[in-house]
Scaffold this motif. Structure first.
Motif: not given
Ligand SMILES: O=c1[nH]c(=O)c2nc[nH]c2[nH]1
Ligand SMILES: [Zn+2]
Length: 435
Positions: A190-191, A196, A220, A222-226, A263-264, A368
């Motif tokens: 991721h990243g 991602l 939760r 890794m909140p940036d995951l899709r 959102r994601r 996003d």
């Protein structure tokens, strides 16, 4: 990456806003210029203006074609490249007879590597520069997918597919294993580069409450995951999910109660939503990935685009290979148009601008990634596809005799194929060039 600036001279089109909200969303430049440096778009305008202000810059002449932003496929299955064409079956039979036996073969890493190469090449050759990919049920195969995608530079959002019931036993996992393997893959990829990670339960039919909770725990952590999964595709599937989750209000509720709708989140299909589900999806600003070729091939039904738009649900486009019929986002756009036409008064009349938006910026917004890709706005990555039909092809005849630029875009969706793409760029680098 080359940091030498390049001025691309081309007829270009893009949709920096949504035509569903903005009647002037389609921007066209007949003799345009896109100035690219370090992989990023530095300026756009007429070729004459950009050449006058940057006389020293190298020019690449792409005239005779149509330069579009790279396509963004928001629903496509990596393990299903070789089983496209399993026609004549509804979803659950198609899964059992066509898709899942092939997915089981990806336990073999030599097999998985070959499929990963075929898959990533197919995306790039179709002008797809960003994809939300359903990975494999096997963690090593997902690793191979990210490796192959990285090799090509493809912007890939993907994850381990997890299920713990009603698939084939060799595809089943456990909540703990799903969490552990998912976390390890997300931490690794991721990243990293253009990759991602997306938490990916196959669908609620094949996921216990415990498995969905494990997916929620990973989100939760890794909140940036899709997040991605399937929803409301087929009547028999929906009825089974209702039986398996008697306490959930509906299909979406099974994901909602595990904290997976946000959102994601991108939910594929949503052919048969309830009004409550549409309201919740809109409130959470999540996306429905519309897959019209798959919906047609599997006889799943007509996507209620009008109801999604009226409820305020964001919609993007996915090829859904291998329920879908191929990797072309042009074909997918055309099929979306056909199906809305066939719905009569309930259908949404789609223009070529809508199709371009659905195939590009709408996908970036779903993921996003709208600040990075989706159109040719200054500051975004130069991810692009050049439609340039070869001499002697019918589309070439349209291009040579079109009386407006709009006509080029309409004809591209109506009859363009991947063979009409002359080149594809990702981050300013050519990643595909037709021989
Ligand atoms: O179109 C689909 N393709 C799939 O592989 C799948 N799995 C669950 N639901 C699905 N729908
Ligand atoms: Zn699918």
């Amino acid at each position: 990456m080359t940091s030498t600036p390049t001025l691309y001279r081309a007829t270009f089109m893009h949709t920096p806003t949504s035509p569903f909200a903005d009647p002037h969303a389609l921007h066209t430049s007949a003799d345009g210029g896109v100035l690219v440096e370090g992989g990023l778009i530095r300026a756009t305008g007429t070729y004459a203006d950009l050449k006058a202000t940057h006389p020293e810059v190298a020019v690449q002449d792409l005239r005779g074609g149509l330069l579009l932003a790279g396509f963004i496929d928001t629903h496509v299955h990596f393990p299903q490249v070789r089983v496209v064409g399993g026609l004549g079956m509804p979803l659950l039979e198609w899964l059992e007879r066509n898709a899942l036996p092939e997915e089981a073969r990806l336990a073999d890493q030599t097999y998985a590597r070959a499929v990963a190469q075929e898959f990533t090449r197919a995306l790039v050759q179709s002008g797809t520069t960003t994809a939300l990919v359903f990975g494999s049920h096997f963690a090593p195969a997902v690793d191979l997918l990210f490796e192959e995608a990285s090799r090509l530079g493809l912007r890939t959002v993907a994850g381990l597919v997890v299920g713990d019931r009603l698939l084939r036993p060799e595809l089943h996992t456990t909540p703990q294993r799903a969490y552990d393997e998912g976390l390890a893959l997300a931490q690794k990829w991721h990243g990293v580069g253009r990759n991602l990670y997306a938490v990916t339960p196959r669908f609620s039919l094949s996921a216990s409450e415990g498995l969905l909770e494990a997916c929620g725990a990973l989100m939760r952590q890794m909140p940036d995951l899709r997040f991605t999964s399937h929803i409301n595709e087929n009547d028999a599937e929906i009825a089974t999910v209702r039986e398996l989750f008697p306490d959930a209000p509906d299909y979406l509720g099974t994901y909602e109660q595990a904290g997976l709708v946000g959102r994601r989140s991108v939910l594929a299909h949503n052919v048969h939503p309830t009004d409550r589900e549409l309201g919740v999806m809109a409130a959470h600003d999540c996306t429905a990935a519309h897959c019209p070729c798959s919906n047609s091939a599997l006889g799943s039904g007509f996507f209620p685009l009008g109801r999604h738009l009226a409820a305020g649900v964001h919609v993007s486009l996915g090829t859904d290979v291998g329920g879908g019929t191929g990797f072309s986002m042009l074909k997918e756009g055309l099929q979306a148009y056909f199906m809305q036409q066939l719905l009569g008064p309930e259908g949404v009349p789609l223009t070529p601008a809508h199709l371009l938006y659905l195939a590009t910026l709408a996908g970036a917004q779903a993921l996003d990634l709208q600040d990075q890709v989706g159109d040719f706005s200054v500051g975004k990555q130069f991810d692009a596809a050049l439609v340039k039909p070869a001499a002697g092809t019918p589309l070439r005849a349209v291009f040579d005799h079109a009386d407006s630029e709009d006509r080029l875009l309409a004809a591209t969706f109506a009859s363009g194929t991947s063979a009409d793409l002359a080149a594809v760029w990702m981050g300013g680098e050519v990643v595909y060039s037709r021989a």
